[in-house]
Every structure is written in C-alpha cells, then in structure tokens.
Design an enzyme around this catalytic site. Structure first.
Site, mmCIF file in Angstrom:
data_model
loop_
_atom_site.group_PDB
_atom_site.id
_atom_site.type_symbol
_atom_site.label_atom_id
_atom_site.label_comp_id
_atom_site.label_asym_id
_atom_site.label_seq_id
_atom_site.Cartn_x
_atom_site.Cartn_y
_atom_site.Cartn_z
ATOM 1 N N ASP A 270 0.873 -1.180 0.000
ATOM 2 C CA ASP A 270 0.000 0.000 0.000
ATOM 3 C C ASP A 270 0.906 1.224 0.000
ATOM 4 O O ASP A 270 2.128 1.117 0.173
ATOM 5 C CB ASP A 270 -0.897 0.002 1.253
ATOM 6 N N CYS B 73 -11.049 2.907 0.115
ATOM 7 C CA CYS B 73 -9.638 3.241 0.325
ATOM 8 C C CYS B 73 -9.238 2.447 1.551
ATOM 9 O O CYS B 73 -9.988 2.428 2.547
ATOM 10 C CB CYS B 73 -9.485 4.740 0.572
#
Ligand code: DGL
Length: 276
Positions: free
Chosen positions: A17, A191
C-alpha cells in the site's frame, strides 16, 4: 511433487500500500489465513497515492512488485484501491505469479448487498475519478446507481493517527453530507485507510447504511486464488518469521501504528530505498 513447487507453498504473500492503509487488508489475511507468511511494503515516503497520476502509480507499483518478487513472494495483494484502480490491469499481464487487488472483491459484495440499488463509494481522488467501482458494480448489478465522493483529507488524518479526533469527525461529517439526500443503503470504504475510521463513518451514516470493507472479501479471494494455484501453505514449514514489514520512510512511526491495529506485535519495520 516437484520440490520447488512444494517449497513455493511456504513462500510469503507480498502485500503493499502507499502507507498504513494496507494493514487493514494484512490484518484480515492474518485472521483468515493464519498459516500464510506476509511481507508488507508501505510506501510511506510517497504517500498519498490518491492525488497522483495513473502513470506515476503504475511506476510506483512496478517498483514495489519487483521488490516483493526479489523477496521470493508467491502471490501479491495490491492492498491499495488507487493502485488497484490504476495499475493492476496494466501490470497483471507482466506477472508470473497470482495477483489480486481490492476493488473487484469490494464491488461484488456491495452489488449483492444493496436492496434499493443505490451505492455510495468513498475513496481517493484517483479511485473515485477512475469510476472503476461503478464499472465493477455494473458487472454484477447493471441497474445500480453508484455515487462517488473523494475524501482526500482522510488519508493524512489516518496516517497521523487521528482516528477519533474531533477534527477528523468534522471532516467526515462534511464529506459524508454529500450522501444526505441520496438515499444510499450501501457505502463502500473504497480506500484501505478508511476502515480505520469505520465506527466514526457508521455513526454519521446511521444504522440503515451497510458499510463495505473490501478487505474481508479480498482475503477470501486470496484464499481461492492460492487454492487454484496449489499455493496454500499447509503449515508444515515455519522456519522464517511469519510477518515482515518494509517501508520507504519513517519506520518507527509505521511500527508504532502497525502495533496499534494488528493482532500481533511487530518488532521492527525495515527502511528500504525503493527507487534504487
Ligand atoms: N490506501 C490507499 C487506497 O486504498 C491510498 C491512499 C493514498 O495514498 O492516497 O487508495
């Protein structure tokens, strides 16, 4: 069975990420696949990804995937919606190993969960602007109406650890007010940083709105992918550390954050120069 194929089962899963958000996905993999080892990379020097161009995100993702490959991973989880939206399909044909993102699994759940066909998506500017969730939801539910809202301030607030801060509550109220008139019954936390704000978002949106955290379905999808490729770790070999963490900046801060949300204690996060 061929020895190298057998050994591959014991190799770790690469998870990445832009920062700490993907830890919400790593946490779910730890819960659902407790025998799998994980090598996590958080691109803390270059966060946020959400406001950057597609080309940049593809370049960053390639660099990180090469790094994870060099660590001998057997599969990759793109634990970032922005990178899943911009880079996954571009990079997939180059890959020799299974790779999975977070968008498809989240879209599938939301499409199945909605009763009135009205789904909200919150994410970075990149993810919302790409309309990838709309596209994926329509594959399962062509009639669904999808309303997107970019919430760019959530990422720095989460990275700062302001998960229950009054400032974050104010920001959340302002962003989510755009759904007030829309009658959505399902909201995708699009998200990987946002599940850390889940209880706050739940309180603002109310009981009637289902919140979808794609992390759960992504871990399920990873399990299926490992089974298909005969890569499930059957737990016979545990020589290496279970979980390793790498970052491109601020390793100590990352470690402390990870320890506040993971089900296990991590001893260190190693700093690497991903551009080199
Ligand atoms: N956590 C990431 C995502 O899911 C990216 C946040 C950011 O770096 O802007 O989109």
């Amino acid at each position: 069975m061929d020895q190298s194929v057998e050994n591959k089962k014991y190799a770790p899963i690469g998870v990445f990420d832009s920062g700490v958000g993907g830890l919400t996905v790593a946490r779910e993999i730890m819960r659902q696949l407790p025998r799998e080892r994980i090598i996590y990379f958080g691109d803390t020097a270059r966060v946020p990804y959400g406001s950057k161009s597609r080309e940049t995100i593809i370049r960053y993702s390639r660099q990180i995937i090469h790094f994870l490959e060099s660590k001998g991973v057997k599969a990759i989880v793109v634990a970032c919606n922005t990178a899943s939206a911009f880079a996954l399909e571009e990079i997939r044909p180059e890959m020799k190993m299974p790779i999975i993102g977070v968008v498809k699994p989240g879209a599938r759940v939301a499409a199945g969960l909605t009763r009135n066909g009205r789904i909200g998506v919150i994410g970075t500017e990149g993810t919302v602007g790409s309309h990838i969730y709309t596209e994926m939801i329509h594959r399962h539910n062509p009639q669904a109406e999808v309303l997107g809202k970019a919430c760019p301030l959530f990422v720095p607030l989460v990275e700062e650890g302001w998960l229950k801060d009054p400032v974050t509550i104010e920001v959340a109220k302002r962003y989510l007010s755009s759904f007030q008139e829309s009658d959505i019954d399902t909201l995708i936390l699009g998200c990987t940083h946002y599940p850390l704000l889940r209880s706050m978002i739940h309180e603002i949106m109310g009981e009637q709105v289902n919140l979808v955290n794609p992390a759960y379905e992504t871990a399920q999808g990873l399990k299926r992918l490992l089974e298909q490729h005969d890569l499930v770790n059957d737990g016979q070999e545990a020589r290496e550390p279970m979980y390793q963490f790498y970052v491109s900046d601020a390793a100590e801060k990352f470690k402390n954050f990870a320890n506040s949300i993971l089900p296990c204690e991590i001893e260190k996060a190693r700093l690497i120069h991903i551009e080199e």
